[in-house]
Design an enzyme around this catalytic site. Structure first.
Site, PDB file in Angstrom:
ATOM      1  N   HIS A  12     -14.236  29.372  -0.961  1.00 52.02           N
ATOM      2  CA  HIS A  12     -15.230  29.111  -2.506  1.00 52.02           C
ATOM      3  C   HIS A  12     -16.201  28.056  -2.194  1.00 52.02           C
ATOM      4  O   HIS A  12     -17.286  28.400  -2.845  1.00 52.02           O
ATOM      5  CB  HIS A  12     -13.999  28.547  -3.344  1.00 52.02           C
ATOM      6  CG  HIS A  12     -14.695  28.152  -4.668  1.00 52.02           C
ATOM      7  ND1 HIS A  12     -15.178  29.077  -5.471  1.00 52.02           N
ATOM      8  CD2 HIS A  12     -14.726  26.957  -5.164  1.00 52.02           C
ATOM      9  CE1 HIS A  12     -15.544  28.357  -6.626  1.00 52.02           C
ATOM     10  NE2 HIS A  12     -15.194  26.957  -6.260  1.00 52.02           N
ATOM     11  N   HIS A 127      -3.969  24.237   5.020  1.00 58.12           N
ATOM     12  CA  HIS A 127      -4.709  23.887   4.033  1.00 58.12           C
ATOM     13  C   HIS A 127      -4.351  22.602   3.314  1.00 58.12           C
ATOM     14  O   HIS A 127      -5.471  21.547   3.079  1.00 58.12           O
ATOM     15  CB  HIS A 127      -4.694  25.064   2.938  1.00 58.12           C
ATOM     16  CG  HIS A 127      -5.649  24.756   1.881  1.00 58.12           C
ATOM     17  ND1 HIS A 127      -6.706  25.433   1.629  1.00 58.12           N
ATOM     18  CD2 HIS A 127      -5.408  24.146   0.660  1.00 58.12           C
ATOM     19  CE1 HIS A 127      -7.300  25.132   0.649  1.00 58.12           C
ATOM     20  NE2 HIS A 127      -6.422  24.204  -0.155  1.00 58.12           N
ATOM     21  N   GLY A 181      -2.131  24.140  -9.952  1.00 58.05           N
ATOM     22  CA  GLY A 181      -3.757  24.333 -10.051  1.00 58.05           C
ATOM     23  C   GLY A 181      -4.072  25.942 -10.753  1.00 58.05           C
ATOM     24  O   GLY A 181      -4.926  26.029 -11.771  1.00 58.05           O
ATOM     25  N   GLY A 305      -7.765  20.251  -5.810  1.00 59.05           N
ATOM     26  CA  GLY A 305      -8.479  20.429  -6.849  1.00 59.05           C
ATOM     27  C   GLY A 305      -8.174  19.798  -8.174  1.00 59.05           C
ATOM     28  O   GLY A 305      -9.043  19.415  -9.061  1.00 59.05           O
ATOM     29  N   ASP A 333     -12.093  22.018  -1.962  1.00 54.72           N
ATOM     30  CA  ASP A 333     -11.938  22.685  -0.701  1.00 54.72           C
ATOM     31  C   ASP A 333     -12.748  21.937   0.127  1.00 54.72           C
ATOM     32  O   ASP A 333     -12.506  22.106   1.293  1.00 54.72           O
ATOM     33  CB  ASP A 333     -11.822  23.999  -0.601  1.00 54.72           C
ATOM     34  CG  ASP A 333     -10.544  24.778  -1.145  1.00 54.72           C
ATOM     35  OD1 ASP A 333      -9.762  24.198  -1.430  1.00 54.72           O
ATOM     36  OD2 ASP A 333     -10.611  26.166  -1.595  1.00 54.72           O
ATOM     37  N   ARG A 421     -19.527  14.942  -8.248  1.00 49.50           N
ATOM     38  CA  ARG A 421     -19.928  13.929  -8.941  1.00 49.50           C
ATOM     39  C   ARG A 421     -21.211  13.441  -8.439  1.00 49.50           C
ATOM     40  O   ARG A 421     -21.388  13.161  -7.131  1.00 49.50           O
ATOM     41  CB  ARG A 421     -19.162  12.890  -8.814  1.00 49.50           C
ATOM     42  CG  ARG A 421     -17.501  13.142  -9.378  1.00 49.50           C
ATOM     43  CD  ARG A 421     -17.553  13.521 -10.627  1.00 49.50           C
ATOM     44  NE  ARG A 421     -15.905  13.814 -11.134  1.00 49.50           N
ATOM     45  CZ  ARG A 421     -15.206  14.971 -11.634  1.00 49.50           C
ATOM     46  NH1 ARG A 421     -15.729  15.741 -11.876  1.00 49.50           N
ATOM     47  NH2 ARG A 421     -14.033  14.601 -11.814  1.00 49.50           N
ATOM     48  N   ARG A 452     -19.697  19.051 -24.182  1.00 49.34           N
ATOM     49  CA  ARG A 452     -19.378  18.296 -22.804  1.00 49.34           C
ATOM     50  C   ARG A 452     -19.841  17.032 -22.901  1.00 49.34           C
ATOM     51  O   ARG A 452     -20.674  16.552 -23.125  1.00 49.34           O
ATOM     52  CB  ARG A 452     -20.208  19.256 -21.716  1.00 49.34           C
ATOM     53  CG  ARG A 452     -19.954  20.703 -21.652  1.00 49.34           C
ATOM     54  CD  ARG A 452     -18.948  21.239 -20.766  1.00 49.34           C
ATOM     55  NE  ARG A 452     -18.867  20.503 -19.481  1.00 49.34           N
ATOM     56  CZ  ARG A 452     -19.639  21.391 -18.329  1.00 49.34           C
ATOM     57  NH1 ARG A 452     -20.041  22.708 -18.623  1.00 49.34           N
ATOM     58  NH2 ARG A 452     -19.584  20.943 -17.277  1.00 49.34           N
ATOM     59  N   ARG A 519     -15.081   8.587 -18.279  1.00 51.87           N
ATOM     60  CA  ARG A 519     -14.832   8.667 -16.897  1.00 51.87           C
ATOM     61  C   ARG A 519     -15.800   7.890 -16.278  1.00 51.87           C
ATOM     62  O   ARG A 519     -17.108   8.066 -16.059  1.00 51.87           O
ATOM     63  CB  ARG A 519     -15.219  10.271 -16.665  1.00 51.87           C
ATOM     64  CG  ARG A 519     -15.166  10.422 -15.139  1.00 51.87           C
ATOM     65  CD  ARG A 519     -15.029  12.071 -15.016  1.00 51.87           C
ATOM     66  NE  ARG A 519     -16.127  12.855 -15.548  1.00 51.87           N
ATOM     67  CZ  ARG A 519     -17.276  13.207 -15.249  1.00 51.87           C
ATOM     68  NH1 ARG A 519     -17.760  12.860 -14.171  1.00 51.87           N
ATOM     69  NH2 ARG A 519     -17.772  13.815 -15.690  1.00 51.87           N
ATOM     70  N   THR A 550     -25.176  11.748 -15.254  1.00 50.06           N
ATOM     71  CA  THR A 550     -24.630  13.149 -15.182  1.00 50.06           C
ATOM     72  C   THR A 550     -25.454  13.787 -13.958  1.00 50.06           C
ATOM     73  O   THR A 550     -26.371  13.401 -13.325  1.00 50.06           O
ATOM     74  CB  THR A 550     -24.918  13.898 -16.163  1.00 50.06           C
ATOM     75  OG1 THR A 550     -24.308  15.244 -16.165  1.00 50.06           O
ATOM     76  CG2 THR A 550     -26.471  14.004 -16.696  1.00 50.06           C
TER      77      THR A 550
END
Length: 608
Positions: A12, A127, A181, A305, A333, A421, A452, A519, A550
């Site tokens: 991914h 993993h 998840g 995740g 990942d 981030r 958002r 956050r 952001t």
């Protein structure tokens, strides 16, 4: 010198990490270079960029590690298909070509992608081992419990273990199809968002609703057992055997049809988001309590995740049994590339571990740095109008003035962040005191949903003045939520649905979410001196120690990497200014032709 390459290619979010003599020296995701979001190709450009950053070449690599075991994963695909056959043939047949052509031949493929310049051993780990290693080895703890939660690796979806010194051992796991998840992703899909990228949207939507469906989720969909483990009722999920996460059974149970992508968000979607978010938090707390009971340790490391769910992390920090928690900033990942490299250094090569009391992630500023002189010269050759500053402090004061007077500023400095981030190296910044700034930045800058939320970056030394944070707690990677201090909150007028986004809930309205949380990223002089300097200048100018921070991108594209990426995004949006290193560009001074030509690239972006 021992140089180790870890990679999470062909899945991914392909990424590479370089660990030299036990220290991470570079890491990056391929999407930042190709500009294809979640690019799954072998990260050849990211590798080239990281090697150039440290002055090395492929021939210098001593070991190569891959973040999971493909044969075990293929075994799961086969067993799942046989268990559900003939259902699932379509999804199975679509997956097979990439497996038969590439994923079952990874040693060959990796060596080919490395140009045949290394014949070194290629090491494969499981993993969740790579997730656990990415969380424990860079953590500031000599000894810690480790909890990993994600969709699925080979078979494991959740695991826990213990790290002590240089040794890391996993003790128990929960196996597919029972996955927290995938449960969260199923509701992401049900609410009309894209799996593997829309989970942030679901989390951001949750405070707008009431958890009216929490009881039915607990009773009919997921059961948490006394030992903290959980199991899903697979009668209501279709992800093991179709290309969809859910079907008609879940619609009948909830009494509502799945929201179609891009359709207006309904109140019921908000309630469903609130419900699954609450249940997810409860499941994470239950898992953590069990791990604490088993280990009796005071420190916890998190990855996978689900560890990017900052609301759950915030509750775990406040209500959970552990005194200290450290979360891998690249918890998905991509971070597995870091984990397998550290596993090779500590487990395979049996090297000891030196604990860094801050952490060994280096602020997660691990990507290649901008070449300011070269990249700015290229922009100038294309007509960009640039103001240069010899003294960064003078530039900081100029930018602080722009921000204080309502301008939105793109900010590009030094090394790129590794992880999802933006932390002050590839950021878009705004004034959190402006009650209109959240809507303005969402609709005119990010081109995304108005609900958002935005996160604040705050001077570490002033964080407790704004947020309910203990003096000894840091949040440098924006992975925890904290409540705005009660004395800064304001009563809100009556409103419903998405209109609640316009409510002024504190004297920092643009970063205060509906539940009075935020956050938070704490910024210290030690970890991030350049960004700290700007925050201090803004504090000196306004008395406010925080900024909106952001990611520097628009909907559908990865975070910018170069000055050229940033300039194109800057001109295509309604940003007012762009800073690259010690260079300032004002939108009002840029050539009209450049602004007009930049608009076309937005139409080429796929919605996320």
């Amino acid at each position: 010198m021992t140089l180790i390459l870890g990679t999470s290619a062909f899945y991914h979010d392909s990424a590479v990490a370089l660990v030299k003599d036990g220290e991470v020296v570079a890491a990056a995701s391929e999407e930042r270079f190709t500009r294809k979001k979640h690019d799954a190709a072998f990260p050849s450009l990211a590798l080239e960029g990281c090697l150039n950053e440290i002055g090395a070449s492929v021939s210098d690599i001593d070991y190569v590690g891959f973040y999971e075991k493909p044969l075990l994963k293929f075994e799961r695909l086969l067993e799942t298909y046989l268990a559900y056959a003939p259902r699932g043939y379509r999804s199975f047949s679509r997956a097979m070509p990439s497996w038969l052509q590439t994923k079952l031949h990874l040693p060959r493929e990796i060596r080919k992608q490395l140009g045949g310049k290394t014949q070194r051993r290629i090491v494969f780990c499981e993993h969740h081992e790579s997730h656990a290693a990415s969380a424990y080895y860079p953590s500031p703890f000599e000894r810690a419990a480790v909890l990993t939660i994600d969709g699925v690796g080979e078979w494991a979806t959740t695991s826990w273990g213990v790290g002590e010194g240089a040794r890391l051992r996993l003790k128990q796991e929960i196996r597919f199809p029972h996955s927290l998840g995938l449960l969260y992703s199923a509701f992401t899909y049900f609410c009309g968002f894209r799996v593997n990228s829309g989970e942030y949207k679901l989390m951001g939507l949750a405070p707008y609703g009431e958890p009216k469906f929490a009881e039915v989720i607990r009773d009919r969909l997921v059961c948490q057992h006394e030992d903290g483990s959980y199991s899903l009722n697979m009668d209501f999920f279709t992800f093991p055997h179709t290309l969809r996460m859910t079907g008609a059974a879940l619609e009948r149970l909830l009494g509502v049809q799945r929201r179609e992508p891009e359709a207006p968000v309904r109140q019921v979607d908000m309630d469903i988001a609130a419900s699954i978010q609450l249940v997810t938090e409860e499941l994470v707390l239950g898992l953590a309590r069990y791990v604490h009971e088993q280990t009796k340790l005071h420190s916890l490391c998190l990855a996978g995740g689900v560890a990017l769910n900052c609301v759950a992390n915030g509750r775990l920090l406040r209500e959970g049994p552990f005194d200290r928690i450290w979360v891998q900033p690249a918890a998905g990942d991509a971070g597995g590339a870091l984990g397998v490299a550290w596993l090779i250094w500590h487990e395979l090569l049996r090297n000891e571990r030196a604990v860094n009391p801050s952490d060994a992630q280096r602020g997660t500023l691990l990507g290649p740095a901008i070449d300011e002189e070269k990249e700015i010269q290229q922009l100038k050759s294309q007509g960009a109008v640039v103001r240069s500053f010899d003294d960064p402090a003078n530039l900081d004061r100029e930018v602080a003035e722009l921000l204080a007077t309502g301008n939105v500023v793109g900010w590009v400095q030094g090394k790129m962040e590794f992880g999802p981030r933006s932390l002050g190296a590839r950021s878009i910044l705004g004034d959190p005191r402006d009650s209109e700034m959240q809507t303005t930045m969402n609709l005119k800058i990010k081109y995304r949903e108005s609900f958002r939320p935005f996160a604040p970056s705050v001077l570490r030394e002033h964080a407790s003045e704004c947020f309910e944070m203990p003096e000894d707690v840091e949040s440098p990677y924006m992975l925890f939520t904290f409540d705005v201090n009660p004395d800064r909150r304001k009563a809100t007028a009556e409103a419903s649905g998405i209109e609640r986004v316009k409510q002024v809930r504190s004297d920092l309205p643009a970063i205060t979410h509906l539940d009075y949380s935020a956050r938070v990223q704490t910024v210290s002089q030690q970890r991030h001196p350049r960004f700290h300097g700007l925050l201090k200048a803004f504090h000196d100018r306004t008395g406010c120690p925080a900024l909106i921070n952001t990611s520097f991108n628009v909907r559908g594209e990865p975070i910018v990497r170069t000055a050229a990426d940033a300039y194109r995004c800057f001109l295509a949006t309604q940003m007012d200014a762009l800073v690259v290193g010690n260079q300032l560009m004002l939108r009002s001074e840029q050539p009209t032709a450049a602004v007009e030509s930049s608009q076309t690239y937005l139409s080429d972006l796929a919605p996320d």
